[in-house]
Write a protein that holds these residues in place. Structure first.
Motif, PDB file in Angstrom:
ATOM      1  N   VAL A  61     -22.319  18.448   5.613  1.00  0.00           N
ATOM      2  CA  VAL A  61     -23.559  18.436   6.377  1.00  0.00           C
ATOM      3  C   VAL A  61     -24.700  18.900   5.488  1.00  0.00           C
ATOM      4  N   ARG A  62     -25.832  18.202   5.550  1.00  0.00           N
ATOM      5  CA  ARG A  62     -27.063  18.690   4.930  1.00  0.00           C
ATOM      6  C   ARG A  62     -27.937  19.305   6.017  1.00  0.00           C
ATOM      7  N   LEU A  63     -28.396  20.545   5.778  1.00  0.00           N
ATOM      8  CA  LEU A  63     -29.280  21.258   6.688  1.00  0.00           C
ATOM      9  C   LEU A  63     -30.597  21.536   5.990  1.00  0.00           C
ATOM     10  N   ASP A  64     -31.695  21.389   6.717  1.00  0.00           N
ATOM     11  CA  ASP A  64     -32.996  21.722   6.162  1.00  0.00           C
ATOM     12  C   ASP A  64     -33.104  23.233   5.998  1.00  0.00           C
ATOM     13  N   ARG A  65     -33.535  23.684   4.816  1.00  0.00           N
ATOM     14  CA  ARG A  65     -33.527  25.113   4.538  1.00  0.00           C
ATOM     15  C   ARG A  65     -34.598  25.865   5.339  1.00  0.00           C
ATOM     16  N   GLU A  66     -35.700  25.220   5.663  1.00  0.00           N
ATOM     17  CA  GLU A  66     -36.765  25.898   6.398  1.00  0.00           C
ATOM     18  C   GLU A  66     -36.454  25.994   7.890  1.00  0.00           C
ATOM     19  N   SER A  67     -36.031  24.892   8.480  1.00  0.00           N
ATOM     20  CA  SER A  67     -35.848  24.856   9.931  1.00  0.00           C
ATOM     21  C   SER A  67     -34.416  25.076  10.378  1.00  0.00           C
ATOM     22  N   GLY A  68     -33.445  24.843   9.479  1.00  0.00           N
ATOM     23  CA  GLY A  68     -32.047  24.916   9.861  1.00  0.00           C
ATOM     24  C   GLY A  68     -31.546  23.665  10.558  1.00  0.00           C
ATOM     25  N   GLU A  69     -32.426  22.659  10.742  1.00  0.00           N
ATOM     26  CA  GLU A  69     -32.024  21.433  11.431  1.00  0.00           C
ATOM     27  C   GLU A  69     -31.110  20.584  10.548  1.00  0.00           C
ATOM     28  N   ARG A  70     -30.177  19.882  11.218  1.00  0.00           N
ATOM     29  CA  ARG A  70     -29.299  18.975  10.482  1.00  0.00           C
ATOM     30  C   ARG A  70     -30.060  17.743  10.050  1.00  0.00           C
ATOM     31  N   VAL A  71     -29.916  17.358   8.769  1.00  0.00           N
ATOM     32  CA  VAL A  71     -30.549  16.157   8.232  1.00  0.00           C
ATOM     33  C   VAL A  71     -29.567  14.988   8.269  1.00  0.00           C
ATOM     34  N   TRP A  72     -28.329  15.229   7.868  1.00  0.00           N
ATOM     35  CA  TRP A  72     -27.297  14.209   7.948  1.00  0.00           C
ATOM     36  C   TRP A  72     -25.916  14.858   7.928  1.00  0.00           C
ATOM     37  N   ARG A  73     -24.925  14.084   8.334  1.00  0.00           N
ATOM     38  CA  ARG A  73     -23.520  14.476   8.221  1.00  0.00           C
ATOM     39  C   ARG A  73     -22.750  13.305   7.648  1.00  0.00           C
ATOM     40  N   ALA A  74     -21.885  13.582   6.673  1.00  0.00           N
ATOM     41  CA  ALA A  74     -21.102  12.533   6.019  1.00  0.00           C
ATOM     42  C   ALA A  74     -19.629  12.926   5.996  1.00  0.00           C
ATOM     43  N   LEU A  75     -18.768  11.934   5.905  1.00  0.00           N
ATOM     44  CA  LEU A  75     -17.319  12.125   5.768  1.00  0.00           C
ATOM     45  C   LEU A  75     -16.733  12.894   6.941  1.00  0.00           C
ATOM     46  N   ALA A  76     -17.322  12.782   8.125  1.00  0.00           N
ATOM     47  CA  ALA A  76     -16.815  13.472   9.309  1.00  0.00           C
ATOM     48  C   ALA A  76     -15.367  13.084   9.571  1.00  0.00           C
ATOM     49  N   GLY A  77     -14.555  14.083   9.901  1.00  0.00           N
ATOM     50  CA  GLY A  77     -13.139  13.855  10.158  1.00  0.00           C
ATOM     51  C   GLY A  77     -12.264  13.932   8.931  1.00  0.00           C
ATOM     52  N   GLU A  78     -12.861  14.075   7.754  1.00  0.00           N
ATOM     53  CA  GLU A  78     -12.091  14.190   6.515  1.00  0.00           C
ATOM     54  C   GLU A  78     -11.982  15.648   6.083  1.00  0.00           C
ATOM     55  N   GLN A  79     -10.910  15.982   5.392  1.00  0.00           N
ATOM     56  CA  GLN A  79     -10.787  17.280   4.744  1.00  0.00           C
ATOM     57  C   GLN A  79     -11.693  17.273   3.520  1.00  0.00           C
ATOM     58  N   THR A  80     -12.644  18.184   3.480  1.00  0.00           N
ATOM     59  CA  THR A  80     -13.586  18.248   2.366  1.00  0.00           C
ATOM     60  C   THR A  80     -13.656  19.663   1.821  1.00  0.00           C
ATOM     61  N   PHE A  81     -13.808  19.762   0.500  1.00  0.00           N
ATOM     62  CA  PHE A  81     -13.898  21.060  -0.167  1.00  0.00           C
ATOM     63  C   PHE A  81     -15.349  21.356  -0.542  1.00  0.00           C
ATOM     64  N   ALA A  82     -15.587  22.527  -1.121  1.00  0.00           N
ATOM     65  CA  ALA A  82     -16.942  22.961  -1.461  1.00  0.00           C
ATOM     66  C   ALA A  82     -17.603  21.954  -2.393  1.00  0.00           C
ATOM     67  N   PRO A  83     -18.878  21.597  -2.147  1.00  0.00           N
ATOM     68  CA  PRO A  83     -19.547  20.595  -2.974  1.00  0.00           C
ATOM     69  C   PRO A  83     -20.155  21.179  -4.238  1.00  0.00           C
ATOM     70  N   VAL A  84     -20.500  20.284  -5.161  1.00  0.00           N
ATOM     71  CA  VAL A  84     -21.181  20.664  -6.396  1.00  0.00           C
ATOM     72  C   VAL A  84     -22.176  19.554  -6.742  1.00  0.00           C
ATOM     73  N   MET A  85     -23.367  19.931  -7.241  1.00  0.00           N
ATOM     74  CA  MET A  85     -24.388  18.954  -7.601  1.00  0.00           C
ATOM     75  C   MET A  85     -24.292  18.648  -9.089  1.00  0.00           C
ATOM     76  N   ALA A  86     -24.264  17.366  -9.429  1.00  0.00           N
ATOM     77  CA  ALA A  86     -24.169  16.962 -10.832  1.00  0.00           C
ATOM     78  C   ALA A  86     -24.709  15.557 -10.992  1.00  0.00           C
ATOM     79  N   ALA A  87     -25.553  15.355 -12.001  1.00  0.00           N
ATOM     80  CA  ALA A  87     -26.101  14.036 -12.338  1.00  0.00           C
ATOM     81  C   ALA A  87     -26.754  13.372 -11.136  1.00  0.00           C
ATOM     82  N   GLY A  88     -27.390  14.158 -10.271  1.00  0.00           N
ATOM     83  CA  GLY A  88     -28.049  13.612  -9.103  1.00  0.00           C
ATOM     84  C   GLY A  88     -27.133  13.261  -7.962  1.00  0.00           C
ATOM     85  N   ASN A  89     -25.835  13.510  -8.106  1.00  0.00           N
ATOM     86  CA  ASN A  89     -24.859  13.262  -7.058  1.00  0.00           C
ATOM     87  C   ASN A  89     -24.379  14.568  -6.444  1.00  0.00           C
ATOM     88  N   LEU A  90     -24.043  14.522  -5.170  1.00  0.00           N
ATOM     89  CA  LEU A  90     -23.328  15.615  -4.525  1.00  0.00           C
ATOM     90  C   LEU A  90     -21.849  15.248  -4.582  1.00  0.00           C
TER      91      LEU A  90
END
Length: 355
Positions: A61-90
């Motif tokens: 899930v991406r959340l807006d840092r100022e408002s806390g509102e959800r911007v988008w959700r991806a890969l719902a229903g999948e097992q996902t681990f902690a993300p990392v930013m690299a080369a412009g990709n999450l």
């Protein structure tokens, strides 16, 4: 509970905006310093940038840092681990491969190695080092996912630490292995007598690992020489580090502070319940969540309690300390909560404002 169930619980507990220039967008999506150690970027959950929080649990899930509102959700229903930013990709490890998401939209840019359950990678330069339960460590281009090299191990293998120009990894095979990052060439191996609880961690000079034998080991990254060994009766998860100290949490909730250089014990604190999220160390404090739904803030030097609260909703990511405020992501709706650490006593005041 057997070791593998304990490990799985530990791992599961434990990832250009419109109207701005490309340069501003890139800066806005740069992770804060907590996820970066000596030029190496490690996964963090939540992953915090100037404008966003990325939380990973059941999908990302991406959340807006100022408002806390959800911007988008991806890969719902999948097992996902902690993300990392690299080369412009999450980049996110999942139960079915490595996924690169567009951090602005959440769209999947590419997915590799669908047949494997993979942890999120450690990143250095343009390479992401991806380990998984299939026992393969892969070096891939962070931008495209193209493979540079692969190396097989006995049993599952964990994301590597990078220190002194060396990759150090290990896992089920009870052996630590050091590799050359650019080529995957073997540099050294060292048996450790028992499988690792989770990933190696790089400190100021040494690399640290914990094993299911209850040991904490400190090794020279360039040679694999053992600097010191600390033995305990209960295994601990992967440690956290600051400039001088090592912080380890046993699976039963006992926390210890060790000196990085010598392994000498410096402080102890018993939470009274098992740790449910990775430890966080920042600004001279340790933040820890436990299985009794409590979040505790401790002084880093002596582990004396500074603040504690009991939550009424489940955490979706590890608590994060920013100055005198505690940032939490909780609940099925990924609610952002910001708590003020206003006194040395227990306090539970959920502020409605953003982080």
């Amino acid at each position: 509970m057997d070791r593998r169930k304990l490990l799985l619980l530990l791992l599961m507990a434990w990832l250009v905006l419109p109207g701005v220039s490309a340069a501003d967008a890139a800066a806005a999506e740069t992770p804060v310093a907590e996820a970066r150690v000596a030029g190496v970027v490690y996964p963090a959950n939540p992953l915090v940038t100037e404008r966003a929080l990325f939380a990973s649990d059941d999908g990302v899930v991406r959340l807006d840092r100022e408002s806390g509102e959800r911007v988008w959700r991806a890969l719902a229903g999948e097992q996902t681990f902690a993300p990392v930013m690299a080369a412009g990709n999450l980049l996110v490890g999942t139960g079915s491969g490595l996924v690169a998401l567009d951090p602005r939209s959440g769209e999947v840019r590419w997915r590799r190695f669908r047949e494997a359950s993979l942890y999120s990678p450690s990143v250095a330069g343009d390479l992401a080092f991806v380990a998984g339960r299939d026992g393969t460590l892969r070096a891939v281009e962070a931008a495209s996912g193209e493979v540079r090299w692969m190396r097989r191990f006995e049993g599952w293998v964990y994301p590597p630490a990078l220190a002194a120009g060396v990759l150090v990894t290990g896992g089920q095979g009870a052996t630590l292995t050091a590799l050359e990052p650019a080529t995957g060439r073997l540099l050294w191996q060292r048996p450790v007598g028992q499988e690792l609880v989770y990933r190696p961690v790089a400190g100021r000079e040494l690399v640290f690992v914990t094993t299911f034998a209850g040991e904490v080991l400190a090794l020279e990254p360039s040679s694999g020489d053992l600097r010191w060994r600390y033995r305990d009766r209960v295994a601990s998860g992967s440690p956290a580090v600051d400039d001088r100290r090592l912080y380890v949490a046993r699976l039963d909730g006992v926390l210890r502070v060790l000196d990085q250089a010598s392994g000498a014990p410096l402080a102890r604190h018993d939470l009274g319940a098992g740790v449910s999220m990775p430890l966080r160390v920042a600004a001279g404090r340790v933040v820890v969540a436990d299985a009794a739904s409590r979040v505790t803030v401790l002084r880093a030097d002596d582990l004396s309690r500074v603040w504690q609260t009991t939550l009424d909703d489940a955490l979706r990511a590890a608590p994060r300390l920013e100055r005198d405020r505690l940032l939490l992501v909780t609940g099925a709706d990924y609610r952002v909560r910001c708590l003020d650490l206003v006194s040395a006593s227990s306090h539970d005041d959920a502020r409605p404002d953003g982080p």
